[in-house]
Design a protein around this motif. Structure first.
Motif, short mmCIF file in Angstrom:
data_model
loop_
_atom_site.label_atom_id
_atom_site.label_comp_id
_atom_site.label_asym_id
_atom_site.label_seq_id
_atom_site.Cartn_x
_atom_site.Cartn_y
_atom_site.Cartn_z
N GLN A 124 0.83 -1.20 0.00
CA GLN A 124 0.00 0.00 0.00
C GLN A 124 0.87 1.26 0.00
N LYS A 157 -5.88 -5.56 -5.03
CA LYS A 157 -6.68 -5.45 -3.80
C LYS A 157 -6.43 -4.13 -3.09
N GLU A 158 -5.16 -3.75 -2.94
CA GLU A 158 -4.84 -2.51 -2.24
C GLU A 158 -5.32 -1.30 -3.04
N LYS A 160 -7.86 -1.15 -5.06
CA LYS A 160 -9.32 -1.05 -4.94
C LYS A 160 -9.71 -0.41 -3.62
N LEU A 161 -9.02 -0.75 -2.54
CA LEU A 161 -9.30 -0.14 -1.24
C LEU A 161 -9.00 1.36 -1.27
N GLU A 163 -9.05 3.22 -3.92
CA GLU A 163 -10.08 3.83 -4.77
C GLU A 163 -11.37 4.04 -3.99
N ASP A 164 -11.75 3.06 -3.21
CA ASP A 164 -12.96 3.18 -2.39
C ASP A 164 -12.84 4.32 -1.38
N ALA A 165 -11.60 4.59 -0.94
CA ALA A 165 -11.37 5.66 0.03
C ALA A 165 -11.28 7.03 -0.64
N GLY A 166 -11.35 7.06 -1.97
CA GLY A 166 -11.29 8.32 -2.68
C GLY A 166 -9.89 8.84 -2.90
N THR A 170 -9.93 5.63 -11.06
CA THR A 170 -9.64 4.60 -12.06
C THR A 170 -10.35 4.89 -13.37
#
Length: 468
Positions: A124, A157-158, A160-161, A163-166, A170
């Protein structure tokens, strides 16, 4: 059982070997010769001993048996040391290369980040370093895997996390998934600065020093490199960089100092560099091509390595090649003498220098002259400590500037302060002289300079071996 061995039970095997070797007053060459004789393997050499001691390689069980005999260390202690070394290596002793100033490829980086453990993982942290420090560039998963030193699955995986956190955004270019930093987030500024001064150090050092012609290799060493590798210790106050020029090339000193200044401005902490020339016949094959040349990327930029326990770069076991001729000449002329054993340790000198500086601060308000003398003595202690760490000391009757000459030749002009203070102290012996007046302001300016020099000397001493 030898009490010294008992105290070292939990140490990695490299430190066990080094401690036992020094206790027996053996050089790395002598230990290699004895191992070659007792094992019947003439290929055993000093370089292998150095790799063992510096944690770059763990001796196999066969060699641990021979080491037990030569070093008088119980085999079970060496086996325990091998386990401890493997455990330490799992923390992530890393090798980093930068094919271009904007790309940092990291291998063997797993586990919890050592420099900034608030992140989930080194992967990360590597993704954040790549994207936040290059906000206008989009990265594919493969590129991020190269930067972060992880598998495609873990990087996906990292990412995507994040990205979810802003933090990342992508987009898709056909079947390729591209990611970049979300530049519209106000919270990314502080996070970027945090990444810049931790996991962004290799990239920034590579960017700045690769602009200097004639540099063939850049190594991050010292305290920062140890923290990056997961070795527990104090917070790094400065970045130590070791530069190796290309064969038959001499880098421009002004350009090097300018690069260090630029890097220091970006990293908000001191950046110190030393130049360690490497003979063609001693360069590791790991860093060479089939033709024997130091490898270069397409961009022509030098390799950058993080080397907390770096392999030696010169056959004499001295990491600071530029001063070898000066030291050898001073030994030959009787100005310096060699010694070994427990006294070959710079730490008592550094501790004494620190005590002198503390005392100088206390007496400065009442007696600036006395405080300044203490500062001058502290400077001499710093130089003596660097010599002692190499098993060197001024011989009886040697010139008063022997120590300062030696450390300036070995470690660069930053240690010229030692000689300047020595000369200034001489003027204080003449009460009627114009230059003997010392003010509290003089002391206040000298103490921080010596404290920084002392810190640098402590960091440098970590890489020093006995001069041979």
């Amino acid at each position: 059982m030898n009490p010294e061995v008992q105290e070292n039970v939990d140490l990695p095997i490299g430190q066990l070997i080094r401690s036992a070797r020094q206790r027996l007053h053996l050089s790395q060459y002598a230990l290699a010769d004895q191992l070659a004789t007792i094992s019947g393997k003439p290929t055993m050499g000093r370089d292998r001993v150095a790799r063992w001691e510096r944690g770059r390689q763990i001796p196999r069980r066969e060699w641990r048996q021979w080491l037990s005999v030569v070093l008088h260390v119980p085999p079970e202690r060496l086996d325990a040391g091998a386990v401890a070394a493997r455990r330490q290596n799992r923390l992530g002793q890393a090798v980093v290369t930068t094919p271009s100033p904007r790309r940092v490829t990291t291998r063997r980086q797993q586990g919890t980040p050592a420099l900034l453990p608030v992140f989930r993982s080194r992967v990360q942290a590597g993704i954040l370093a790549a994207t936040l420090l290059n906000p206008h560039r989009a990265f594919s998963l493969t590129e991020l895997a190269d930067h972060a030193g992880g598998s495609l699955a873990s990087v996906s995986k990292e990412a995507k996390l994040l990205e979810d956190a802003g933090i990342l955004v992508t987009r898709h270019d056909g079947a390729i998934r591209l990611m970049r930093a979300a530049t519209d987030k106000p919270t990314l500024g502080p996070l970027t600065e945090l990444i810049r001064v931790t996991y962004g150090v290799p990239q920034i050092i590579g960017e700045e020093f690769s602009r200097v012609a004639a540099i063939g290799r850049i190594a991050l060493v010292g305290t920062w490199a140890e923290r990056f590798a997961g070795i527990i210790g104090p917070e790094p106050e400065a970045i130590q960089v070791r530069l190796t020029p290309r064969p038959n090339a001499t880098p421009d000193q002004d350009a090097l100092h300018a690069a260090a200044t630029r890097a220091q401005r970006r990293l908000h902490r001191p950046v110190h560099f030393t130049i360690a020339a490497i003979a063609d016949h001693t360069a590791s094959q790991h860093h060479r091509t089939a033709s024997g040349a130091v490898p270069r990327q397409r961009s022509g930029l030098p390799i950058v390595r993080i080397a907390p326990l770096d392999e030696p770069t010169a056959p004499i076991g001295d990491a600071w090649r530029p001063g070898v001729d000066v030291v050898s000449r001073m030994i030959g002329s009787g100005q310096l003498e060699l010694f070994s054993g427990p006294e070959a340790d710079g730490r008592p000198y550094f501790d004494a220098a620190m005590n002198h500086l503390a005392a100088a601060e206390e007496v400065a308000p009442d007696s600036a002259g006395s405080a300044f003398v203490l500062v001058c003595q502290a400077a001499n202690m710093v130089a003596s400590g660097l010599l002692a760490a190499q098993g060197l000391r001024p011989a009886a009757g040697s010139n008063a500037d022997a120590a300062s000459q030696c450390v300036i030749a070995q470690f660069g002009p930053q240690f010229g302060h030692v000689e300047l203070l020595r000369q200034r102290q001489l003027t204080l012996n003449f009460p009627n002289g114009r230059d003997n007046r010392v003010t509290a302001e003089d002391v206040a300016a000298a103490i921080p300079a010596l404290e920084a020099l002392l810190k640098t000397a402590r960091d440098l001493s970590l890489d020093l071996d006995l001069f041979a």
